[in-house]
Design a protein around this motif. Structure first.
Motif, PDB file in Angstrom:
ATOM      1  N   ILE A 126       0.828  -1.214   0.000  1.00  0.00           N
ATOM      2  CA  ILE A 126       0.000   0.000   0.000  1.00  0.00           C
ATOM      3  C   ILE A 126       0.860   1.261   0.000  1.00  0.00           C
ATOM      4  N   ASN A 127       2.004   1.197   0.658  1.00  0.00           N
ATOM      5  CA  ASN A 127       2.843   2.389   0.784  1.00  0.00           C
ATOM      6  C   ASN A 127       3.850   2.559  -0.340  1.00  0.00           C
ATOM      7  N   ASP A 128       3.888   1.617  -1.270  1.00  0.00           N
ATOM      8  CA  ASP A 128       4.722   1.810  -2.446  1.00  0.00           C
ATOM      9  C   ASP A 128       4.134   2.963  -3.270  1.00  0.00           C
ATOM     10  N   PRO A 129       4.956   3.914  -3.715  1.00  0.00           N
ATOM     11  CA  PRO A 129       4.422   5.085  -4.427  1.00  0.00           C
ATOM     12  C   PRO A 129       3.564   4.734  -5.641  1.00  0.00           C
ATOM     13  N   LEU A 130       3.943   3.689  -6.371  1.00  0.00           N
ATOM     14  CA  LEU A 130       3.171   3.276  -7.538  1.00  0.00           C
ATOM     15  C   LEU A 130       1.742   2.906  -7.163  1.00  0.00           C
ATOM     16  N   ILE A 131       1.607   2.198  -6.045  1.00  0.00           N
ATOM     17  CA  ILE A 131       0.288   1.734  -5.608  1.00  0.00           C
ATOM     18  C   ILE A 131      -0.470   2.842  -4.901  1.00  0.00           C
ATOM     19  N   ARG A 132       0.214   3.507  -3.965  1.00  0.00           N
ATOM     20  CA  ARG A 132      -0.439   4.544  -3.151  1.00  0.00           C
ATOM     21  C   ARG A 132      -1.077   5.623  -4.021  1.00  0.00           C
ATOM     22  N   GLY A 133      -0.421   5.953  -5.130  1.00  0.00           N
ATOM     23  CA  GLY A 133      -0.939   6.993  -6.018  1.00  0.00           C
ATOM     24  C   GLY A 133      -2.007   6.513  -6.982  1.00  0.00           C
ATOM     25  N   ASN A 134      -2.315   5.220  -6.930  1.00  0.00           N
ATOM     26  CA  ASN A 134      -3.276   4.662  -7.879  1.00  0.00           C
ATOM     27  C   ASN A 134      -4.281   3.738  -7.184  1.00  0.00           C
ATOM     28  N   LEU A 135      -4.806   4.221  -6.067  1.00  0.00           N
ATOM     29  CA  LEU A 135      -5.886   3.539  -5.353  1.00  0.00           C
ATOM     30  C   LEU A 135      -7.140   4.406  -5.402  1.00  0.00           C
ATOM     31  N   PRO A 136      -8.320   3.797  -5.391  1.00  0.00           N
ATOM     32  CA  PRO A 136      -9.541   4.605  -5.366  1.00  0.00           C
ATOM     33  C   PRO A 136      -9.716   5.288  -4.012  1.00  0.00           C
ATOM     34  N   PRO A 137     -10.449   6.395  -3.943  1.00  0.00           N
ATOM     35  CA  PRO A 137     -10.700   7.054  -2.653  1.00  0.00           C
ATOM     36  C   PRO A 137     -11.398   6.090  -1.694  1.00  0.00           C
ATOM     37  N   ARG A 138     -10.892   5.997  -0.460  1.00  0.00           N
ATOM     38  CA  ARG A 138     -11.415   5.006   0.475  1.00  0.00           C
ATOM     39  C   ARG A 138     -12.895   5.242   0.823  1.00  0.00           C
ATOM     40  N   ASP A 139     -13.257   6.490   1.120  1.00  0.00           N
ATOM     41  CA  ASP A 139     -14.641   6.771   1.513  1.00  0.00           C
ATOM     42  C   ASP A 139     -15.613   6.454   0.382  1.00  0.00           C
ATOM     43  N   LYS A 140     -15.235   6.823  -0.821  1.00  0.00           N
ATOM     44  CA  LYS A 140     -16.085   6.558  -1.985  1.00  0.00           C
ATOM     45  C   LYS A 140     -16.202   5.052  -2.224  1.00  0.00           C
ATOM     46  N   THR A 141     -15.096   4.334  -2.000  1.00  0.00           N
ATOM     47  CA  THR A 141     -15.095   2.882  -2.184  1.00  0.00           C
ATOM     48  C   THR A 141     -15.970   2.204  -1.133  1.00  0.00           C
ATOM     49  N   LEU A 142     -15.876   2.670   0.108  1.00  0.00           N
ATOM     50  CA  LEU A 142     -16.736   2.126   1.168  1.00  0.00           C
ATOM     51  C   LEU A 142     -18.208   2.306   0.821  1.00  0.00           C
ATOM     52  N   GLU A 143     -18.576   3.481   0.373  1.00  0.00           N
ATOM     53  CA  GLU A 143     -19.967   3.749   0.025  1.00  0.00           C
ATOM     54  C   GLU A 143     -20.425   2.843  -1.119  1.00  0.00           C
ATOM     55  N   PHE A 144     -19.566   2.693  -2.117  1.00  0.00           N
ATOM     56  CA  PHE A 144     -19.916   1.857  -3.260  1.00  0.00           C
ATOM     57  C   PHE A 144     -20.178   0.419  -2.833  1.00  0.00           C
ATOM     58  N   PHE A 145     -19.287  -0.148  -1.999  1.00  0.00           N
ATOM     59  CA  PHE A 145     -19.429  -1.552  -1.634  1.00  0.00           C
ATOM     60  C   PHE A 145     -20.511  -1.772  -0.572  1.00  0.00           C
ATOM     61  N   ARG A 146     -20.811  -0.759   0.229  1.00  0.00           N
ATOM     62  CA  ARG A 146     -21.976  -0.859   1.116  1.00  0.00           C
ATOM     63  C   ARG A 146     -23.250  -1.011   0.286  1.00  0.00           C
TER      64      ARG A 146
END
Length: 225
Positions: free
Chosen positions: A194-214
């Motif tokens: 998660i903390n690798d720059p390649l990955i960290r900069g290319n993850l979906p917003p957490r709050d938006k993702t939580l709402e979507f999967f709820r």
């Protein structure tokens, strides 16, 4: 079928399968056009390129479509040789492909059963099974920063959904299986990934993702009644 040159990726922002393809493209330094799909109203182009499953991701390279994320990863690695993703050694490559199948079959199924469980007894049994799965992964990661060693490779991209989306599933469905005391190697890998720059900069917003999967879980459970 349109024949334009270059690379296009048809995807959907919350999909871990789409993200793993994006991570691979970025790791390789490949320029591409991203086309966001509304999966409730799929575009003509998506249905044209993938008439069989009608799903994302679809990679279009010089007008030719490649479907299914694991197939796409192997295609990318074969066509663009720089920054290799898969191991070059035949045995190590075979092992990586085995673990990829394990991720897609055993791991996803185990998480899905916990995620959609409604009865407490059913959820507890599903959690026990999922923890056995994670224990196996934890042992495979013993002494490693990433699956392939010191840098992100094919299996890290394949298992990457567990680093981010498993935590989303835990929060949405109110369960907890990721434990640093029980699974120190697995949780260390999650942090490294998660903390690798390649990955960290290319993850979906957490709050938006939580709402979507709820919402996704609610709709699924409602449809089963």
């Amino acid at each position: 079928m349109a024949a334009g040159k270059g690379v296009k990726l048809y995807g959907m922002w919350a999909s871990p399968a789409v993200r793993r393809v994006e991570w691979a493209l970025k790791k390789k330094g490949i320029k591409y056009e991203y086309i966001e799909e509304d999966l409730s109203n799929k575009s003509f182009e998506l249905l044209q390129y993938n008439p069989i499953t009608k799903q994302v991701p679809v990679l279009v390279h010089d007008g030719k479509p490649v479907m299914e994320s694991l197939v796409i990863l192997e295609y990318i690695d074969e066509v663009w040789k720089g920054n290799p993703i898969l191991p070059k050694d035949a045995y190590e490559r075979a092992k990586a492909q085995f673990w990829a199948s394990f991720s897609e079959d055993k791991c996803r199924d185990a998480v899905r059963k916990v995620y959609f469980a409604e009865e407490e007894d059913t959820k507890m049994k599903a959690m026990e099974h999922l923890m056995e799965i994670i224990r196996v992964i934890d042992q495979e990661l013993k002494g490693k920063k990433f699956f392939g060693g010191e840098s992100i490779g094919y299996l890290d991209l394949v298992f990457g959904w567990m680093a981010f989306w498993l935590g989303i599933a835990e929060e949405v469905a109110s369960f907890k299986v990721v434990d640093s005391k029980k699974f120190p190697n697995f949780t260390s890998w999650i942090n490294n990934f998660i903390n690798d720059p390649l990955i960290r900069g290319n993850l979906p917003p957490r709050d938006k993702t939580l709402e979507f999967f709820r919402n996704f879980r609610k709709l699924h459970l409602a449809s089963c009644k």
